[in-house]
Design an enzyme around this catalytic site. Structure first.
Site, PDB file in Angstrom:
ATOM      1  CD  GLN A 125      -2.567   1.073   2.728  1.00 25.52           C
ATOM      2  OE1 GLN A 125      -1.992   0.628   3.729  1.00 25.52           O
ATOM      3  NE2 GLN A 125      -3.793   1.532   2.767  1.00 25.52           N
ATOM      4  CB  SER A 128       1.883   7.088   4.551  1.00 25.39           C
ATOM      5  OG  SER A 128       0.827   6.426   5.188  1.00 25.39           O
ATOM      6  CD  GLU A 243      -5.203   0.185   6.238  1.00 26.80           C
ATOM      7  OE1 GLU A 243      -5.589   1.067   5.445  1.00 26.80           O
ATOM      8  OE2 GLU A 243      -4.019   0.004   6.555  1.00 26.80           O
TER       9      GLU A 243
HETATM   10  C1  LIG Z   1       3.392  -0.652  11.352  1.00 24.22           C
HETATM   11  C2  LIG Z   1       2.908   0.376  10.372  1.00 24.22           C
HETATM   12  C3  LIG Z   1       2.564  -0.019   9.089  1.00 24.22           C
HETATM   13  C4  LIG Z   1       2.143   0.923   8.154  1.00 24.22           C
HETATM   14  N1  LIG Z   1       1.895   0.489   6.885  1.00 24.22           N
HETATM   15  C5  LIG Z   1       1.557   1.395   5.936  1.00 24.22           C
HETATM   16  C6  LIG Z   1       1.402   0.980   4.586  1.00 24.22           C
HETATM   17  O1  LIG Z   1       1.540  -0.199   4.249  1.00 24.22           O
HETATM   18  N2  LIG Z   1       1.117   1.911   3.646  1.00 24.22           N
HETATM   19  C7  LIG Z   1       0.945   3.226   3.962  1.00 24.22           C
HETATM   20  O2  LIG Z   1       0.650   4.015   3.074  1.00 24.22           O
HETATM   21  N3  LIG Z   1       1.097   3.667   5.249  1.00 24.22           N
HETATM   22  C8  LIG Z   1       1.406   2.777   6.230  1.00 24.22           C
HETATM   23  N4  LIG Z   1       1.601   3.189   7.541  1.00 24.22           N
HETATM   24  C9  LIG Z   1       1.510   4.632   7.840  1.00 24.22           C
HETATM   25  C10 LIG Z   1       0.333   5.014   8.708  1.00 24.22           C
HETATM   26  O3  LIG Z   1      -0.863   4.967   7.970  1.00 24.22           O
HETATM   27  C11 LIG Z   1       0.635   6.424   9.245  1.00 24.22           C
HETATM   28  O4  LIG Z   1       1.716   6.291  10.146  1.00 24.22           O
HETATM   29  C12 LIG Z   1      -0.550   7.037   9.971  1.00 24.22           C
HETATM   30  O5  LIG Z   1      -1.571   7.370   9.060  1.00 24.22           O
HETATM   31  C13 LIG Z   1      -0.133   8.310  10.731  1.00 24.22           C
HETATM   32  O6  LIG Z   1       0.542   9.210   9.908  1.00 24.22           O
HETATM   33  P1  LIG Z   1       1.959   9.833  10.341  1.00 24.22           P
HETATM   34  O7  LIG Z   1       2.835   8.713  10.775  1.00 24.22           O
HETATM   35  O8  LIG Z   1       2.396  10.707   9.242  1.00 24.22           O
HETATM   36  O9  LIG Z   1       1.656  10.697  11.664  1.00 24.22           O
HETATM   37  P2  LIG Z   1       1.100  12.162  11.718  1.00 24.22           P
HETATM   38  O10 LIG Z   1      -0.034  12.332  10.781  1.00 24.22           O
HETATM   39  O11 LIG Z   1       2.246  13.109  11.583  1.00 24.22           O
HETATM   40  O12 LIG Z   1       0.526  12.223  13.197  1.00 24.22           O
HETATM   41  C14 LIG Z   1       1.363  12.377  14.344  1.00 24.22           C
HETATM   42  C15 LIG Z   1       0.458  12.399  15.588  1.00 24.22           C
HETATM   43  O13 LIG Z   1      -0.453  13.526  15.523  1.00 24.22           O
HETATM   44  C16 LIG Z   1      -1.798  13.090  15.652  1.00 24.22           C
HETATM   45  N5  LIG Z   1      -2.684  13.881  14.805  1.00 24.22           N
HETATM   46  C17 LIG Z   1      -2.438  14.271  13.523  1.00 24.22           C
HETATM   47  N6  LIG Z   1      -3.503  14.965  13.047  1.00 24.22           N
HETATM   48  C18 LIG Z   1      -4.439  14.995  14.043  1.00 24.22           C
HETATM   49  C19 LIG Z   1      -5.749  15.542  14.163  1.00 24.22           C
HETATM   50  N7  LIG Z   1      -6.334  16.189  13.166  1.00 24.22           N
HETATM   51  N8  LIG Z   1      -6.420  15.386  15.342  1.00 24.22           N
HETATM   52  C20 LIG Z   1      -5.847  14.691  16.370  1.00 24.22           C
HETATM   53  N9  LIG Z   1      -4.598  14.155  16.315  1.00 24.22           N
HETATM   54  C21 LIG Z   1      -3.914  14.294  15.181  1.00 24.22           C
HETATM   55  C22 LIG Z   1      -1.772  11.646  15.144  1.00 24.22           C
HETATM   56  O14 LIG Z   1      -2.868  10.918  15.646  1.00 24.22           O
HETATM   57  C23 LIG Z   1      -0.429  11.164  15.684  1.00 24.22           C
HETATM   58  O15 LIG Z   1      -0.554  10.771  17.027  1.00 24.22           O
HETATM   59  C24 LIG Z   1       2.016   2.291   8.511  1.00 24.22           C
HETATM   60  C25 LIG Z   1       2.351   2.697   9.809  1.00 24.22           C
HETATM   61  C26 LIG Z   1       2.795   1.753  10.732  1.00 24.22           C
HETATM   62  C27 LIG Z   1       3.150   2.230  12.106  1.00 24.22           C
END
Ligand SMILES: Cc1cc2nc3c(=O)[nH]c(=O)nc-3n(C[C@H](O)[C@H](O)[C@H](O)COP(=O)(O)OP(=O)(O)OC[C@H]3O[C@@H](n4cnc5c(N)ncnc54)[C@H](O)[C@@H]3O)c2cc1C
Length: 371
Positions: A125, A128, A243
């Site tokens: 996928q 991100s 998902e």
């Molecule tokens: C083990 C694992 C597997 C993954 N696999 C995939 C994959 O296969 N493909 C893929 O595309 N992605 C994948 N991801 C990515 C995952 O979808 C993202 O990590 C997730 O969507 C959070 O985005 P970010 O890490 O950029 O955090 P950020 O968006 O930067 O968020 C950081 C913190 O701020 C909080 N936050 C942000 N905005 C808000 C809001 N509006 N209100 C309240 N709180 C908020 C979040 O909840 C979080 O705690 C994976 C992640 C992990 C950990």
């Protein structure tokens, strides 16, 4: 719904149970997050496919056996209870496939579903980006129109198992003028295409399958656009519901973990074990309710966010309880991999903070908070 199983359901469950009893490897396969483990899990997918058990609920023409959604839940319960290997093909069969069934052309379904069912194509996928995780609508990777197709460019990150996968599905900005959710298109592309660089990202357990992707003018033909051009957000939300909601996290795995928990020393004197057991059963019943609704023509929708909160918090709680019960032995036990992975549950598939926003705004109708 009626919770008594029909004779056909019982026969199906018994057949699955028997097959798993004979075929589940006695020794666990190496971690699917490593090259060797990935290959071993691909072979396991092929074995499942030969028994027509890799995608039981799909139509026969694509490699399934046309089982009902209820039978699929039963399959999952048996699968996890038997301690069968993790599904290396899960992004394809549980996320992309429901989206292909809903939005794919007959040609796309023919080209991709049988290969997915057979473990020939393992999908990653690619959603991100470094600045677009929770705020997925702010993605910057682009799709530029050219003769006969599109050129994809940009950076994707946190792509599970992409280091060893064959193909990816991702969202790209196809209209540079459009804002946010508009002007996005959903593409399917091979990870060995010219212009794709895959770079592993270290995980907490040090395994190399997690990766980031760099795309530099990667050509994708028109026939690999999934859904309409510019409608990528709507298509992606169908993937996201699966998902968070139904197919990726079926109750079988939590029932199996709850069962393993009861077998630990001191477990039966610990209220947390009882709570976990009840919660896993509750999740099972809630899934039956969802299956009934979907079978009757309903959709998953925003309620999938509640599921996601429930399973991810339950998984962490169960693993923390196991850790406490085992004491220092936990660190050398079979619970380590699951414990480390459970910590990621509140993050992937959209963080739990975001799911709470969705529940507050779309299910409870509360005012939108400041962002
Ligand atoms: C083990 C694992 C597997 C993954 N696999 C995939 C994959 O296969 N493909 C893929 O595309 N992605 C994948 N991801 C990515 C995952 O979808 C993202 O990590 C997730 O969507 C959070 O985005 P970010 O890490 O950029 O955090 P950020 O968006 O930067 O968020 C950081 C913190 O701020 C909080 N936050 C942000 N905005 C808000 C809001 N509006 N209100 C309240 N709180 C908020 C979040 O909840 C979080 O705690 C994976 C992640 C992990 C950990």
């Amino acid at each position: 719904m009626d919770l008594d199983l029909s004779p056909a359901d019982v026969a199906f469950r018994d057949e699955v149970r028997e097959w798993l009893r004979e075929h589940v490897p006695r020794e666990p396969l190496p971690s699917l997050e490593t090259e060797e483990g990935f290959a071993a899990h691909r072979r396991w997918e092929q074995e499942l496919h030969e028994a027509r058990l890799s995608v039981v609920s799909w139509p026969e023409e694509f490699g399934g056996r046309g089982a009902s959604l209820l039978q699929w839940v039963l399959f999952e319960e048996e699968y996890y209870a038997a301690g069968a290997p993790g599904r290396v093909s899960q992004n394809g069969i549980f996320l992309l496939a429901p989206t292909l069934f809903e939005h794919g052309t007959p040609d796309q379904q023919q080209r991709y579903l049988p290969r997915m069912a057979a473990g020939t194509d393992i999908w990653a996928q690619a959603w991100s980006e470094p600045e677009a995780g929770s705020d997925l609508a702010s993605i910057r990777s682009t799709a530029r129109r050219v003769d006969g197709g599109w050129l994809l460019s940009g950076q994707k990150t946190w792509s599970s198992r992409a280091a060893f996968a064959d193909r990816a599905f991702g969202l790209f900005r196809s209209d540079p003028e459009a804002q946010r959710h508009r002007g996005l298109t959903y593409f399917l592309f091979p990870l060995d295409a010219e212009g794709v660089t895959v770079r592993p990202i270290g995980r907490i357990d040090g395994k190399p399958a997690f990766a980031e992707l760099f795309l530099d003018d990667v050509f994708v033909p028109d026939e690999d656009v999934l859904g309409e051009v510019g409608e990528g957000w709507r298509v992606a939300m169908s993937t996201a519901s699966n998902e968070r909601g139904l197919t990726l996290r079926s109750p079988g795995r939590f029932l199996a973990t709850a069962q393993r928990l009861t077998e630990l020393p001191g477990a039966l004197d610990d209220d947390r074990v009882v709570d976990a057991w009840i919660a896993a059963q509750a999740y099972r019943l809630a899934t039956f309710e969802t299956v009934t609704r979907v079978t009757e023509g309903g959709s998953l929708g925003a309620e999938a966010s509640l599921n996601k909160l429930f399973w991810s918090e339950l998984d962490v709680a169960m693993h923390e309880t196991a850790w406490d019960l085992l004491g220092p032995d936990a660190e050398v036990s079979s619970w380590v991999e699951g414990y480390l992975f459970s910590l990621a549950g509140p993050i992937y598939a959209g963080t739990n903070e975001i799911q709470r926003n969705v529940a507050a705004e779309r299910l409870l109708g509360l005012p939108r908070g400041s962002r």
